[in-house]
Design a protein around this motif. Structure first.
Motif: not given
Length: 282
Positions: A89-97, A109-115, A210-216
């Protein structure tokens, strides 16, 4: 038919799944984590221990499911390779891509975020919106590998992009050169934590459009094998059944103090880095 194993295919599938659940409940799971992203994952060089929300969360999951855990330090640049070859497993603020989802199982999903951009308070008058950042004379600095770098690559067309080896080395630059036009794009949770613990850094960028900055989505990445399938299902069940405990772990992590290491500010030009890597790969 083997004695003791049901012949019905449906029952046989359930029987095998039950055996796998039992086998992996008491198994050792190896966890890859960068350890440079408080308050989600942090490696203390003095104590040789990991802390942070995702560390506490995976430990809690392991305790509940009778797993033992072994943490393996990785970097954002090596994350994919290390998870394929060293970890479960890999953990630690990893964004789904999309790319990560092709290679590995992803947890729910553990949490939602954006840049968003983070910079010094000295630069508040200079940077009032995203357009002010994407200009000649501005230097965007990012840690090598991961979604911060790829976000900057996709969005920065006029500012200069420079790369550093670790997440922490970026903050060394931001803190040592407060008047320099340095900007980093990173996750909003990190900006909120960094600016709450460091009065020199600004949270104004959290409100920039910011353009093209969806919630991740922040997720865990899991090896795509039989063991990984069982672990994925166990993790997803844990995320549903332990929401209150998880919320408490999060609150504890964002108010925790982290003994940040002393790193160096030695950025490398993105153009130079790409030319070097392209030449090396030929």
């Amino acid at each position: 038919m083997i004695k003791g194993i049901p012949a019905n295919p449906d029952y046989l599938g359930l029987f095998v799944k039950s055996l796998l659940d039992i086998e992996y409940q008491a198994d050792l799971i190896k966890i890859c984590t960068a350890g440079d992203y408080p308050p989600l994952t942090f490696y203390n060089l003095k104590t040789k221990e990991y802390s942070g929300f995702d560390i506490d969360l995976i430990k809690s999951f392991a305790d509940k499911n009778n797993h033992k855990v072994q943490f393996i330090k990785t970097t954002w640049a090596r994350l994919t390779n290390d998870l394929e070859n060293k970890c479960d497993i890999a953990v630690g603020g990893i964004t789904k891509t999309p790319q990560r989802s092709k290679l590995f199982y992803t947890s729910d999903k553990i949490s939602s975020d954006y840049k968003a951009p983070i910079f010094s308070n000295e630069n508040n008058s200079k940077f009032k919106n995203y357009s002010d950042i994407n200009q000649k004379g501005v230097i965007v600095i990012e840690n090598k590998g991961g979604t911060n770098q790829s976000f900057a690559e996709a969005h920065i067309t006029h500012a200069e992009l420079q790369i550093l080896p670790t997440n922490e080395s970026v903050y060394v630059c931001l803190n040592e050169y407060l008047k320099k036009p340095y900007v980093m794009f990173t996750d909003s949770i990190e900006i909120k934590w960094r600016t709450s613990t460091n009065s020199s850094l600004s949270s104004n960028g959290l409100n920039f459009t910011i353009p093209n900055n969806p919630e991740t989505e922040k997720v865990y990445l899991i090896q795509k094998n039989e063991k990984g399938k069982v672990l994925r299902d166990q993790i997803n069940q844990f995320l549903v059944t332990d929401k209150i405990a998880i919320s408490k772990l999060y609150e504890g992590a964002i108010h925790q103090k982290y003994d940040l290491p002393k790193d160096k500010c030695n950025p490398v030009s993105y153009t130079h880095l790409r030319a070097h890597e392209t030449g090396r790969n030929l």
